[in-house]
Motif scaffolding. Structure first.
Motif, PDB file in Angstrom:
ATOM      1  N   ALA A  25       0.508  -0.803   0.085  1.00  0.00           N
ATOM      2  CA  ALA A  25       0.010   0.087  -0.316  1.00  0.00           C
ATOM      3  C   ALA A  25       1.299   1.146   0.217  1.00  0.00           C
ATOM      4  O   ALA A  25       1.449   1.265   0.698  1.00  0.00           O
ATOM      5  N   CYS A  27       0.355   5.885   0.262  1.00  0.00           N
ATOM      6  CA  CYS A  27      -0.685   7.406  -0.049  1.00  0.00           C
ATOM      7  C   CYS A  27       0.388   7.573  -0.424  1.00  0.00           C
ATOM      8  O   CYS A  27       1.115   8.803  -0.290  1.00  0.00           O
ATOM      9  N   ALA A  62      -1.314   7.411   6.049  1.00  0.00           N
ATOM     10  CA  ALA A  62      -0.034   6.156   6.055  1.00  0.00           C
ATOM     11  C   ALA A  62       0.067   5.561   7.312  1.00  0.00           C
ATOM     12  O   ALA A  62       0.490   4.190   7.554  1.00  0.00           O
ATOM     13  N   ARG A  65      -2.224   3.157   9.193  1.00  0.00           N
ATOM     14  CA  ARG A  65      -2.806   2.116   7.832  1.00  0.00           C
ATOM     15  C   ARG A  65      -1.157   0.888   8.739  1.00  0.00           C
ATOM     16  O   ARG A  65      -1.267  -0.328   9.037  1.00  0.00           O
ATOM     17  N   ALA A  66      -0.307   1.639   8.889  1.00  0.00           N
ATOM     18  CA  ALA A  66       0.994   0.952   9.154  1.00  0.00           C
ATOM     19  C   ALA A  66       0.599   0.469  10.798  1.00  0.00           C
ATOM     20  O   ALA A  66       1.391  -0.856  10.264  1.00  0.00           O
ATOM     21  N   THR A  73       4.144   1.224   4.804  1.00  0.00           N
ATOM     22  CA  THR A  73       2.625   1.387   3.978  1.00  0.00           C
ATOM     23  C   THR A  73       4.003   2.712   3.794  1.00  0.00           C
ATOM     24  O   THR A  73       4.758   3.259   4.256  1.00  0.00           O
ATOM     25  N   ALA A 472      -7.245  -0.856   6.636  1.00  0.00           N
ATOM     26  CA  ALA A 472      -6.358  -1.664   6.597  1.00  0.00           C
ATOM     27  C   ALA A 472      -7.279  -3.328   7.277  1.00  0.00           C
ATOM     28  O   ALA A 472      -6.767  -4.217   7.691  1.00  0.00           O
TER      29      ALA A 472
END
Length: 605
Positions: A25, A27, A62, A65-66, A73, A472
């Motif tokens: 992924a 961003c 980002a 998500r990580a 990410t 995510a």
């Protein structure tokens, strides 16, 4: 790999190599100089791309998500101040050990210090907040340079999840043309057949990371200290993303049961919630013979408990200040377990730093344990009794009559965590929300992933980080935020529609910085009200229209019903609950005093 020009070649090779190395992924914040990267990542079939208009919010998205996945990410922007706006999220990623790969586009090197437009010094821009930084070579269809590019990309991604996970920065200078327009002779057709252009089957450079383990000899002293202690204790602080999904809670509770040790589990530890909590003795409805190790109400009573004589600690520094101070004054043998061998204990009273993977340490201690000397019934009984008092007092404070006359913000956090779906991802803002989650979030058998930005503990980027985490997972997503944090990251709400993330957003609106009521400056007014609490008088309803959110004002008494309705509906709802922050602080203090009075009365009897 074919490319119409060298800048496009560079973007395609970089995206290809990162995808082969495991990146899933990215961003991207829009811009011109980053065009080769944007086009390449957007076209790559194996990379999910999220477009975000604001660089600061994009970086936090980002990050979220990580944090939720424990996997890196990528984050992409144009040159100039765009890269600087990534910095707060990079700092949080550093302190919280979140894997993040930052790709900043740049002007050609000769334009630095020339007065050229949108040109700043981006080399080593993030200082020591990154695990590694490098400037990529300028694009050219040269085999050695392209091998260097692939090698650097593969190494950089691996570094984000190394022994001490965190952000890595690659600065990427590009010359025009930036778009994929044909430049005759720039990239010869024959170059597509080279190993450099095609890459390898998998990463160009495979990094094999080892794990730090203890030998049996090294485990025995820790096991011996714990098994011979009269009052052993396990403290689980906020977990690093990679540890959160690697340390099995059931193994920790097995160790706790073998030792007769309470586990004081931070809401961000990954241990306060989950199937391993079933049957807790702090729950009057639980099985008195069942597992009894997880405790969550300690923030109110811990200062009045006997001190431990051996402590095993995982994770970052606990959210609870009373717990930190109690550990500081314990005078006990304290083992800090950290896979990176870093020091994360600001009172400087721990006695041992163990540089090893937490899961490996727990396994090693279990193997080394002998028979427990003596019994821990009295030690655990004190915690059981204190927990019962804490949750009984909390539950009385949550009934409708009490909330009608004495509403307080902690009741909302209690309801959020008690009524969250199983499973769910709950993201909690800094300042008072995370403290209330710690104090009033009762351990549950539900599969709750509770997250917060406790690395640098700022209130910036809260909505964006939470929405990034939501991108995510298929879990229902709940965001609990204060009004200042909501205002501060209102730009990030565009991700609800743009990045297709639904959430229930719980807005605790106390018209300013309520946490400052906990500080001595409260008694100095002026300047307290205007310079610290900073009431803003903002009405947030308009953000619902702006970002396509359903906005609802809810009273504290009606919150639980409104919360359940929101969780059952599609789309994103904002449930705004208004409070008087000074009143909430008085209510918290009164509840804590009631619990500690009960604990002290029992101690004296």
């Amino acid at each position: 790999m074919n490319a119409p020009n060298r800048a496009t070649l560079w973007g395609r090779v970089l995206a290809d190599e990162l995808a082969k190395s495991g990146l899933e992924a990215a961003c991207i914040a829009p811009g011109s100089r980053s065009t080769p990267l944007t086009v390449a990542f957007a076209e790559h079939a194996d990379i999910d791309v999220y477009s975000h208009l604001d660089e600061r919010s994009a970086a936090y998205f980002a990050l979220g998500r990580a944090r939720r996945t424990g996997e890196p990410t990528a984050l992409i922007c144009t040159s100039g101040t765009a890269a600087a706006n990534f910095h707060p999220a990079v700092m949080e990623a550093d302190r919280a050990r979140v894997p993040l790969l930052v790709l900043t586009a740049d002007r050609p090197p000769e334009l630095r210090d020339s007065g050229a437009n949108q040109t700043v010094d981006q080399v080593k821009l993030y200082g020591d907040a990154v695990r590694w930084d490098a400037e990529l070579p300028e694009p050219e269809a040269d085999e050695r340079k392209v091998r260097s590019l692939r090698t650097t990309a593969a190494r950089a991604l691996a570094e984000t999840t190394g022994v001490q996970p965190g952000p890595v920065h690659l600065n990427c200078p590009f010359r025009k043309p930036l778009e994929p327009t044909e430049v005759p002779g720039d990239v010869p057709d024959s170059f597509a057949e080279t190993t450099a252009a095609r890459g390898r089957d998998g990463p160009f450079v495979e990094t094999t990371g080892g794990t730090r383990r203890l030998s049996a000899e090294e485990c025995r002293p820790i096991a011996r200290a714990l098994e011979t202690a009269d009052r052993p204790l396990i403290v689980a602080g906020p977990a690093d993303p990679t540890v959160l999904f690697g340390l099995e809670p059931a193994v920790v509770t097995e160790l706790a049961d073998r030792l007769g040790a309470p586990v004081l589990a931070d809401p961000l530890s990954g241990l306060r919630f989950g199937p391993h909590v079933e049957g807790e003795r702090g729950d009057e409805g639980g099985n008195p013979e069942g597992p009894r190790s997880i405790y969550g109400g300690y923030d109110t009573y811990i200062g009045h408990m006997p001190t431990p004589d051996a402590v095993l600690r995982f994770g970052a520094s606990p959210t609870s200040k009373p717990l930190r101070h109690w550990l500081r004054d314990a005078g006990a043998k304290q083992f800090l377990i950290d896979p990176a061998g870093a020091w994360r204990e600001a009172t400087f009273t721990a006695t041992d730093l163990v540089a090893a993977e937490p899961a490996a340490v727990v396994d090693g201690i279990l193997e080394a344990l002998g028979e427990r000397d003596g019994h821990a019934d009295e030690w655990l009984g004190r915690f059981d009794e204190a927990e019962r008092h804490h949750w009984a007092v909390r539950d009385r404070a949550l009934n409708a009559d009490a909330l009608e006359t004495e509403p307080f913000e902690g009741a909302i956090l209690a309801s959020v965590l008690s009524n969250a779906p199983d499973p769910a991802t709950v993201f909690v803002s800094n300042s008072m929300p995370i403290r209330d989650a710690d104090r009033f979030g009762r351990p549950r058998a539900a599969d709750l992933t509770v997250l917060a930005n406790r690395g640098a503990s700022g209130i910036d980027g809260i909505a964006s980080t939470a929405l990034g985490a939501g991108s995510a997972t298929d879990d229902p997503v709940v965001i609990v935020t204060g009004d200042l944090a909501f205002y501060h990251d209102s730009n990030g709400l565009i991700a609800v529609d743009r990045c297709d993330v639904d959430a229930t957003i719980v807005l605790l609106d106390n018209d300013g910085g309520g946490i400052f009521h906990e500080l001595p400056i409260e008694s100095f007014d002026p300047p307290f009200t205007e310079q610290f609490k900073t009431p803003h008088g903002l009405e947030f309803d308009a953000l619902g229209d702006l970002y396509g959110l359903e906005f609802e004002r809810v009273s504290p008494v009606d919150f639980s019903d409104a919360y359940r309705r929101s969780l059952e509906r599609a789309g994103t709802q904002v449930l705004s609950v208004e409070f008087d922050s000074a009143g909430s602080h008085r209510r918290r203090d009164a509840l804590a005093e009631r619990v500690t009075d009960d604990v002290e009365t029992r101690s004296d009897s």
